[in-house]
Write a protein that holds these residues in place. Structure first.
Motif: not given
Length: 411
Positions: A201-221
Motif C-alpha cells: 500500500n505504501k509503495i502504491t502511495d509512493l508511486l502515486a506521489r512519484v507520478t504527481t512529482c513527475e507531473n510537477k517536474i514536467t510542468v516545472l521543466e
C-alpha cells in the motif's frame, strides 16, 4: 540358566512387538481403531510370557527381584509401544500440518518474489527519481523541500523493504531449520503478510506521489524552458544593447574629443575675437523724401545710423574708414518713385568705382536696386556710396535706402 532363557524370550517377544509396530501401516482413524486391539495383543503376549514365566518359576524358583524387574520391563515396553503409536500419529499430523505450512510457505515465497520484483522496480524508480532530483536541484531551488520530503519517504520505504527482506530471510532460515517452530512461523507469516500488504500500500502511495512529482517536474521543466528562452532572449537583447552602448560610448568618446577640440578652437576664436577689432555698421539715408536728381555726382550721406560698432562709419560724411587691415562685407539698396526717371548708385573703394547699379522707372511705380560686395581693405581705406548725376532716389521713415558693412576677419 533357565531365568536367562526366560529373560531372553521376553526380550525377543518385545523385539517382535516393536518390529510389528514399525512394519504395520496404520494411519488416520485406522490407528485409532486398531490401537486398542494392538495394545490388547501386546498385553496378551506379555501375559503369556508372564504365565510361562510363572510356570517356569515354579520349576526354577526365580527370585522375586528378577520377577519385579521383568514386570517393570513389561510395563516399560507397553508404555513405549503406546508412546510409539501416539508419536507416530502426532508425526503424521505434523507431516500434514507441515505440508499445509509448506504450501503456504511456497505461496509466501511467491509473494515475496513478486514483492522483491516490485521492490526492485521501486528502487529503480527511486534511483531514476534521485537522478532527476539531482538535475533539478540546480534548476529548481524552489522544489528542494518537496524533493527532500520525497527522499525521506524513499529512505523510509527502502529501510522498511530492507527490514522486510531481512525478516523474510530469517523466516526462511528458521522454517528450513526447525519444524518445531511451525506455530511461530505461522504467526510470523501472518505478521509478514500484514507488513507486506502495508508495504505494498505504501509503495502504491509512493508511486502515486512519484507520478504527481513527475507531473510537477514536467510542468516545472516547461516553465524552466520558457524562462531559459526568455533569459536567452534577454541576454541577446542585452548583448545588442551592450554593443549599442559600447558604440555609443565610443561615439561619445569621439564626440568628447571633438567637443574638446571645438571648445579649444572656440576658446582660441574667442581669444582672437577678443583681440580682433569688432567693426559693423548699418544706416538709412534720410526722412526728407526725394533726393536728386543733381547736375553733378554727389556722395550719399546715410544719416540714420542703426548700428555703428567700432565707429568706423561717419554719418556726417557718409564715408566708412577701415580701422584695421582685413576683409569686409558691404551691402546697399536704393529706391526711386519718380516716373520716367533714372535711379542708381555707385560704390567706391577709395577713388575706385567698384560697382554701378541703376534702373529706369517707366511709370510702373517704385523701382529699387541693390547689390553686395566683399572687399579686402587696408587700414585707412575708405568705402562710400555716390548718386550719379541725373539720377534720383526717394527715402522716408520706411528706410528704403540702406548702406551696411562689417568686418569678416582681420588680416
Amino acid at each position: 540358566m533357565r531365568s536367562a532363557a526366560v529373560f531372553l524370550a521376553l526380550l525377543l517377544c518385545l523385539q517382535w512387538t516393536w518390529a510389528q509396530g514399525e512394519s504395520g501401516e496404520v494411519t488416520g482413524t485406522d490407528a485409532e481403531t486398531e490401537g486398542g486391539n494392538r495394545q490388547e495383543e501386546v498385553h496378551f503376549e506379555i501375559q503369556g510370557v508372564g504365565a510361562a514365566h510363572d510356570q517356569s518359576s515354579s520349576q526354577t524358583n526365580i527370585s522375586p527381584d528378577i520377577w519385579a524387574e521383568l514386570k517393570e520391563l513389561r510395563d516399560m515396553a507397553i508404555e513405549q509401544k503406546v508412546e510409539l503409536r501416539n508419536s507416530k500419529s502426532k508425526i503424521e499430523k505434523l507431516e500434514q500440518e507441515n505440508a499445509a505450512t509448506q504450501a503456504r510457505l511456497t505461496a509466501s515465497e511467491s509473494k515475496n518474489a513478486v514483492l522483491e520484483s516490485r521492490v526492485n522496480t521501486s528502487e529503480n524508480l527511486v534511483a531514476e527519481l534521485r537522478r532527476e532530483n539531482m538535475v533539478l536541484e540546480t534548476r529548481m531551488s524552489s522544489s528542494e523541500n518537496e524533493v527532500a520530503e520525497l527522499k525521506r519517504q524513499n529512505a523510509d520505504l527502502l529501510a522498511r523493504v530492507t527490514a522486510s527482506e531481512n525478516k523474510i530471510t530469517v523466516l526462511e532460515t528458521r522454517m528450513s531449520s526447525s519444524e518445531n517452530e511451525v506455530a511461530e512461523l505461522k504467526r510470523q507469516n501472518g505478521d509478514l503478510l500484514a507488513r507486506v500488504t502495508a508495504s505494498e500500500n505504501k509503495i502504491t502511495d509512493l508511486l502515486a506521489r512519484v507520478t504527481t512529482c513527475e507531473n510537477k517536474i514536467t510542468v516545472l521543466e516547461t516553465r524552466m524552458s520558457s524562462s531559459e528562452n526568455e533569459v536567452a532572449e534577454l541576454k541577446r537583447e542585452n548583448a545588442d544593447l551592450l554593443a549599442r552602448v559600447t558604440a555609443s560610448e565610443n561615439k561619445i568618446t569621439v564626440l568628447e574629443t571633438r567637443m574638446s577640440s571645438s571648445e579649444n578652437e572656440v576658446a582660441e576664436l574667442k581669444r582672437e575675437n577678443a583681440d580682433r577689432p569688432k567693426v559693423a555698421f548699418s544706416a538709412g539715408l534720410t526722412n526728407a523724401g526725394p533726393v536728386g536728381p543733381f547736375d553733378t555726382e554727389i556722395t550719399l550721406k546715410f544719416s540714420k545710423v542703426f548700428t555703428n560698432i567700432g565707429q568706423a562709419y561717419s554719418p556726417t560724411t557718409g564715408i566708412f574708414t577701415a580701422p584695421v587691415r582685413g576683409v569686409y562685407y558691404f551691402r546697399f539698396t536704393v529706391l526711386g518713385i519718380c516716373p520716367s526717371a533714372w535711379i542708381g548708385a555707385y560704390l567706391y573703394h577709395n577713388e575706385k568705382k567698384m560697382t554701378r547699379n541703376y534702373d529706369y522707372n517707366d511709370e510702373h511705380g517704385h523701382v529699387s536696386v541693390s547689390n553686395a560686395l566683399i572687399l579686402q581693405l587696408e587700414k585707412g581705406d575708405v568705402v562710400y556710396m555716390a548718386l550719379p548725376s541725373g539720377h534720383g532716389i526717394f527715402d522716408d521713415s520706411n528706410n528704403y535706402n540702406i548702406f551696411s558693412g562689417f568686418l569678416l576677419f582681420a588680416l
